[in-house]
Design a protein around this motif. Structure first.
Motif, PDB file in Angstrom:
ATOM      1  N   UNK A 112       9.820  14.348   3.822  1.00 63.62           N
ATOM      2  CA  UNK A 112      10.953  13.460   3.595  1.00 63.62           C
ATOM      3  C   UNK A 112      12.069  14.271   2.956  1.00 63.62           C
ATOM      4  N   UNK A 113      13.193  14.282   3.636  1.00 61.05           N
ATOM      5  CA  UNK A 113      14.285  15.159   3.205  1.00 61.05           C
ATOM      6  C   UNK A 113      15.236  14.497   2.230  1.00 61.05           C
ATOM      7  N   UNK A 114      15.274  13.166   2.264  1.00 57.31           N
ATOM      8  CA  UNK A 114      16.266  12.482   1.445  1.00 57.31           C
ATOM      9  C   UNK A 114      15.634  11.856   0.219  1.00 57.31           C
ATOM     10  N   UNK A 115      16.160  12.167  -0.948  1.00 55.45           N
ATOM     11  CA  UNK A 115      15.643  11.542  -2.161  1.00 55.45           C
ATOM     12  C   UNK A 115      15.779  10.023  -2.113  1.00 55.45           C
ATOM     13  N   UNK A 116      14.846   9.354  -2.753  1.00 57.43           N
ATOM     14  CA  UNK A 116      14.878   7.898  -2.773  1.00 57.43           C
ATOM     15  C   UNK A 116      13.464   7.375  -2.880  1.00 57.43           C
ATOM     16  N   UNK A 117      13.345   6.060  -2.774  1.00 54.62           N
ATOM     17  CA  UNK A 117      12.025   5.448  -2.795  1.00 54.62           C
ATOM     18  C   UNK A 117      11.675   5.074  -1.363  1.00 54.62           C
ATOM     19  N   UNK A 118      10.534   5.533  -0.920  1.00 51.59           N
ATOM     20  CA  UNK A 118      10.138   5.366   0.474  1.00 51.59           C
ATOM     21  C   UNK A 118       8.801   4.646   0.520  1.00 51.59           C
ATOM     22  N   UNK A 119       8.789   3.480   1.153  1.00 50.11           N
ATOM     23  CA  UNK A 119       7.536   2.753   1.317  1.00 50.11           C
ATOM     24  C   UNK A 119       6.774   3.297   2.522  1.00 50.11           C
ATOM     25  N   UNK A 120       5.489   3.402   2.357  1.00 47.54           N
ATOM     26  CA  UNK A 120       4.611   3.768   3.464  1.00 47.54           C
ATOM     27  C   UNK A 120       3.718   2.565   3.699  1.00 47.54           C
ATOM     28  N   UNK A 121       3.818   1.975   4.887  1.00 50.57           N
ATOM     29  CA  UNK A 121       3.151   0.694   5.126  1.00 50.57           C
ATOM     30  C   UNK A 121       2.287   0.736   6.369  1.00 50.57           C
ATOM     31  N   UNK A 122       1.339  -0.149   6.396  1.00 55.53           N
ATOM     32  CA  UNK A 122       0.658  -0.451   7.636  1.00 55.53           C
ATOM     33  C   UNK A 122       1.233  -1.755   8.152  1.00 55.53           C
ATOM     34  N   UNK A 123       1.789  -1.712   9.345  1.00 60.22           N
ATOM     35  CA  UNK A 123       2.304  -2.963   9.890  1.00 60.22           C
ATOM     36  C   UNK A 123       1.196  -3.752  10.561  1.00 60.22           C
ATOM     37  N   UNK A 124       0.135  -3.067  10.954  1.00 59.58           N
ATOM     38  CA  UNK A 124      -0.982  -3.798  11.546  1.00 59.58           C
ATOM     39  C   UNK A 124      -1.618  -4.693  10.488  1.00 59.58           C
ATOM     40  N   UNK A 125      -1.725  -4.172   9.261  1.00 60.29           N
ATOM     41  CA  UNK A 125      -2.350  -4.959   8.192  1.00 60.29           C
ATOM     42  C   UNK A 125      -1.316  -5.666   7.333  1.00 60.29           C
ATOM     43  N   UNK A 126      -0.030  -5.322   7.527  1.00 64.32           N
ATOM     44  CA  UNK A 126       1.029  -5.875   6.698  1.00 64.32           C
ATOM     45  C   UNK A 126       0.794  -5.557   5.220  1.00 64.32           C
ATOM     46  N   UNK A 127       0.477  -4.301   4.950  1.00 62.94           N
ATOM     47  CA  UNK A 127       0.181  -3.908   3.573  1.00 62.94           C
ATOM     48  C   UNK A 127       0.930  -2.633   3.193  1.00 62.94           C
ATOM     49  N   UNK A 128       1.288  -2.579   1.937  1.00 59.74           N
ATOM     50  CA  UNK A 128       1.905  -1.376   1.390  1.00 59.74           C
ATOM     51  C   UNK A 128       0.785  -0.405   1.007  1.00 59.74           C
ATOM     52  N   UNK A 129       0.929   0.822   1.496  1.00 54.49           N
ATOM     53  CA  UNK A 129      -0.104   1.824   1.205  1.00 54.49           C
ATOM     54  C   UNK A 129       0.347   2.704   0.040  1.00 54.49           C
ATOM     55  N   UNK A 130       1.530   3.278   0.215  1.00 55.33           N
ATOM     56  CA  UNK A 130       2.074   4.171  -0.813  1.00 55.33           C
ATOM     57  C   UNK A 130       3.531   3.836  -1.046  1.00 55.33           C
ATOM     58  N   UNK A 131       3.956   4.097  -2.246  1.00 56.00           N
ATOM     59  CA  UNK A 131       5.385   4.051  -2.512  1.00 56.00           C
ATOM     60  C   UNK A 131       5.764   5.440  -3.026  1.00 56.00           C
ATOM     61  N   UNK A 132       6.492   6.165  -2.212  1.00 61.96           N
ATOM     62  CA  UNK A 132       6.851   7.531  -2.553  1.00 61.96           C
ATOM     63  C   UNK A 132       8.169   7.547  -3.297  1.00 61.96           C
ATOM     64  N   UNK A 133       8.186   8.245  -4.401  1.00 63.05           N
ATOM     65  CA  UNK A 133       9.444   8.512  -5.072  1.00 63.05           C
ATOM     66  C   UNK A 133       9.813   9.953  -4.737  1.00 63.05           C
ATOM     67  N   UNK A 134      10.875  10.100  -3.982  1.00 64.24           N
ATOM     68  CA  UNK A 134      11.258  11.414  -3.472  1.00 64.24           C
ATOM     69  C   UNK A 134      12.438  11.918  -4.295  1.00 64.24           C
ATOM     70  N   UNK A 135      12.311  13.131  -4.804  1.00 62.23           N
ATOM     71  CA  UNK A 135      13.436  13.704  -5.549  1.00 62.23           C
ATOM     72  C   UNK A 135      13.745  15.099  -5.050  1.00 62.23           C
TER      73      UNK A 135
END
Ligand SMILES: [Cu+2]
Length: 135
Positions: A112-135
């Motif tokens: 991930x090249x751009x700083x920010x908060x990036x959610x990583x989700x499964x859309x099949x399960x409709x669940x949040x897996x990770x929340x990445x804080x990118x700096x």
């Protein structure tokens, strides 16, 4: 005759709004409400020193579930995926990334090249897996 004839073009803004609305509609809630901080135990280093997160899909559940992970912009993050059936992970970076995995074990690396908060989700399960804080 000094009337300025600069046409107002809201098209770009409209498109952005539409895309944002779609993105929001297509995803789970981003309000995890579990406070700040980082679940550093989720991230390991593999033999080459790459940050690695193990993700396990089993039935209707996924592990980790909403773990907060800090990553450095431009650094690779390896996802070591173990799944009982094939699916797709959605990385809400800009541009967004779709990661397909098969049943069994799949290794994928995201950067991930751009700083920010990036959610990583499964859309099949409709669940949040990770929340990445990118700096
Ligand atoms: Cu999504």
């Amino acid at each position: 005759m000094s009337r300025s004839a600069r046409p107002f073009r809201p098209l770009g803004a409209v498109l952005v709004s539409a895309v944002m609305a779609l993105a929001v509609a297509g995803c789970g809630s981003d309000d995890s409400g579990s406070g700040s901080g980082s679940d550093s135990s989720v991230v390991k280093k593999d033999s080459s020193g790459t940050s690695t997160v193990d993700i396990t899909f089993k039935g209707d559940s996924v592990t980790p579930s909403g773990a907060k992970v800090k990553v450095k912009a431009g650094d690779p993050l390896k996802l070591h995926i173990t799944a009982d059936k094939a699916g797709e992970i959605h990385v809400h970076s800009s541009p967004e990334q779709h990661i397909e995995y098969a049943a069994g074990t799949t290794d994928k690396t995201v950067t991930i090249d751009q700083p920010g908060v990036v959610d990583v989700e499964s859309h099949s399960l409709d669940k949040l897996i990770l929340q990445l804080t990118v700096r």
